[in-house]
Design a protein around this motif. Structure first.
Motif, PDB file in Angstrom:
ATOM      1  N   ARG A  33       0.849  -1.183   0.000  1.00 56.48           N
ATOM      2  CA  ARG A  33       0.000   0.000   0.000  1.00 56.48           C
ATOM      3  C   ARG A  33       0.890   1.239   0.000  1.00 56.48           C
ATOM      4  O   ARG A  33       2.040   1.190   0.402  1.00 56.48           O
ATOM      5  CB  ARG A  33      -0.884   0.040   1.243  1.00 56.48           C
ATOM      6  CG  ARG A  33      -1.823  -1.118   1.384  1.00 56.48           C
ATOM      7  CD  ARG A  33      -3.038  -0.906   0.482  1.00 56.48           C
ATOM      8  NE  ARG A  33      -3.946  -2.007   0.617  1.00 56.48           N
ATOM      9  CZ  ARG A  33      -5.067  -1.979   1.324  1.00 56.48           C
ATOM     10  NH1 ARG A  33      -5.404  -0.903   1.982  1.00 56.48           N
ATOM     11  NH2 ARG A  33      -5.851  -3.030   1.375  1.00 56.48           N
ATOM     12  N   LYS A  34       0.341   2.346  -0.410  1.00 57.70           N
ATOM     13  CA  LYS A  34       1.086   3.603  -0.384  1.00 57.70           C
ATOM     14  C   LYS A  34       1.325   4.008   1.063  1.00 57.70           C
ATOM     15  O   LYS A  34       0.450   3.824   1.927  1.00 57.70           O
ATOM     16  CB  LYS A  34       0.302   4.711  -1.089  1.00 57.70           C
ATOM     17  CG  LYS A  34       0.180   4.505  -2.583  1.00 57.70           C
ATOM     18  CD  LYS A  34      -0.580   5.657  -3.187  1.00 57.70           C
ATOM     19  CE  LYS A  34      -0.729   5.473  -4.683  1.00 57.70           C
ATOM     20  NZ  LYS A  34      -1.464   6.587  -5.287  1.00 57.70           N
ATOM     21  N   LEU A  35       2.490   4.549   1.317  1.00 57.95           N
ATOM     22  CA  LEU A  35       2.809   5.011   2.660  1.00 57.95           C
ATOM     23  C   LEU A  35       1.819   6.078   3.115  1.00 57.95           C
ATOM     24  O   LEU A  35       1.444   6.129   4.287  1.00 57.95           O
ATOM     25  CB  LEU A  35       4.241   5.543   2.718  1.00 57.95           C
ATOM     26  CG  LEU A  35       4.717   6.058   4.056  1.00 57.95           C
ATOM     27  CD1 LEU A  35       4.601   4.998   5.145  1.00 57.95           C
ATOM     28  CD2 LEU A  35       6.147   6.559   3.944  1.00 57.95           C
ATOM     29  N   SER A  36       1.343   6.893   2.200  1.00 60.86           N
ATOM     30  CA  SER A  36       0.375   7.939   2.555  1.00 60.86           C
ATOM     31  C   SER A  36      -0.928   7.334   3.093  1.00 60.86           C
ATOM     32  O   SER A  36      -1.574   7.928   3.960  1.00 60.86           O
ATOM     33  CB  SER A  36       0.089   8.830   1.346  1.00 60.86           C
ATOM     34  OG  SER A  36      -0.421   8.068   0.272  1.00 60.86           O
ATOM     35  N   GLU A  37      -1.315   6.143   2.616  1.00 59.34           N
ATOM     36  CA  GLU A  37      -2.514   5.470   3.139  1.00 59.34           C
ATOM     37  C   GLU A  37      -2.307   5.056   4.592  1.00 59.34           C
ATOM     38  O   GLU A  37      -3.214   5.186   5.423  1.00 59.34           O
ATOM     39  CB  GLU A  37      -2.852   4.234   2.312  1.00 59.34           C
ATOM     40  CG  GLU A  37      -3.364   4.505   0.933  1.00 59.34           C
ATOM     41  CD  GLU A  37      -3.669   3.213   0.185  1.00 59.34           C
ATOM     42  OE1 GLU A  37      -4.255   2.294   0.785  1.00 59.34           O
ATOM     43  OE2 GLU A  37      -3.296   3.118  -0.997  1.00 59.34           O
ATOM     44  N   ILE A  38      -1.119   4.554   4.885  1.00 57.81           N
ATOM     45  CA  ILE A  38      -0.812   4.126   6.248  1.00 57.81           C
ATOM     46  C   ILE A  38      -0.786   5.326   7.188  1.00 57.81           C
ATOM     47  O   ILE A  38      -1.347   5.293   8.279  1.00 57.81           O
ATOM     48  CB  ILE A  38       0.505   3.331   6.277  1.00 57.81           C
ATOM     49  CG1 ILE A  38       0.327   2.025   5.482  1.00 57.81           C
ATOM     50  CG2 ILE A  38       0.949   3.054   7.700  1.00 57.81           C
ATOM     51  CD1 ILE A  38       1.590   1.241   5.263  1.00 57.81           C
ATOM     52  N   ILE A  39      -0.169   6.409   6.740  1.00 53.23           N
ATOM     53  CA  ILE A  39      -0.117   7.620   7.563  1.00 53.23           C
ATOM     54  C   ILE A  39      -1.523   8.175   7.788  1.00 53.23           C
ATOM     55  O   ILE A  39      -1.850   8.636   8.882  1.00 53.23           O
ATOM     56  CB  ILE A  39       0.802   8.688   6.917  1.00 53.23           C
ATOM     57  CG1 ILE A  39       2.235   8.171   6.815  1.00 53.23           C
ATOM     58  CG2 ILE A  39       0.749   9.998   7.688  1.00 53.23           C
ATOM     59  CD1 ILE A  39       2.873   7.815   8.129  1.00 53.23           C
ATOM     60  N   ALA A  40      -2.379   8.111   6.769  1.00 52.33           N
ATOM     61  CA  ALA A  40      -3.759   8.578   6.921  1.00 52.33           C
ATOM     62  C   ALA A  40      -4.492   7.776   7.990  1.00 52.33           C
ATOM     63  O   ALA A  40      -5.273   8.335   8.770  1.00 52.33           O
ATOM     64  CB  ALA A  40      -4.496   8.499   5.591  1.00 52.33           C
ATOM     65  N   LYS A  41      -4.230   6.455   8.069  1.00 48.83           N
ATOM     66  CA  LYS A  41      -4.835   5.629   9.116  1.00 48.83           C
ATOM     67  C   LYS A  41      -4.358   6.068  10.496  1.00 48.83           C
ATOM     68  O   LYS A  41      -5.135   6.115  11.445  1.00 48.83           O
ATOM     69  CB  LYS A  41      -4.482   4.157   8.905  1.00 48.83           C
ATOM     70  CG  LYS A  41      -5.225   3.483   7.803  1.00 48.83           C
ATOM     71  CD  LYS A  41      -4.853   2.026   7.766  1.00 48.83           C
ATOM     72  CE  LYS A  41      -6.125   1.224   7.742  1.00 48.83           C
ATOM     73  NZ  LYS A  41      -5.915  -0.193   7.792  1.00 48.83           N
ATOM     74  N   VAL A  42      -3.080   6.369  10.589  1.00 46.71           N
ATOM     75  CA  VAL A  42      -2.527   6.819  11.870  1.00 46.71           C
ATOM     76  C   VAL A  42      -3.175   8.137  12.281  1.00 46.71           C
ATOM     77  O   VAL A  42      -3.552   8.329  13.441  1.00 46.71           O
ATOM     78  CB  VAL A  42      -0.991   6.957  11.787  1.00 46.71           C
ATOM     79  CG1 VAL A  42      -0.433   7.616  13.023  1.00 46.71           C
ATOM     80  CG2 VAL A  42      -0.348   5.604  11.551  1.00 46.71           C
TER      81      VAL A  42
END
Length: 85
Positions: A33-42
């Motif tokens: 997944r894109k790192l930006s997706e993971i950061i958005a979850k955080v």
């Protein structure tokens, strides 16, 4: 002649060194997944304040963030599923 060979060897060594050093850690898999997706979850977590650090180690992202009450939180995420490990 030997000076030319020596000079060529030094140039190859100096130019090739950084390329060898860059291979220290593996890259995320192609289906990550894109790192930006993971950061958005955080950022959507309760009491989220700000992200302090993001790292890649042992095949996973480690995200360190702080909450509104100044607590430090560190979570490791699977790069493919974007879920905490």
């Amino acid at each position: 002649m030997s000076r030319r060979v020596l000079a060529t060897g030094v140039v190859v060594f100096l130019l090739g060194g950084p390329a060898l050093a860059a291979d220290g850690s593996p890259l995320p898999p192609q289906n990550a997944r894109k790192l930006s997706e993971i950061i958005a979850k955080v950022e959507q977590r309760d009491d989220f304040r700000y992200v302090d650090e993001v790292g890649w180690d042992s095949g996973a992202y480690t995200v360190t963030y702080y909450t509104t009450d100044k607590a430090k939180v560190e979570i490791t995420y699977d790069p493919v599923t974007a879920e905490p490990k």
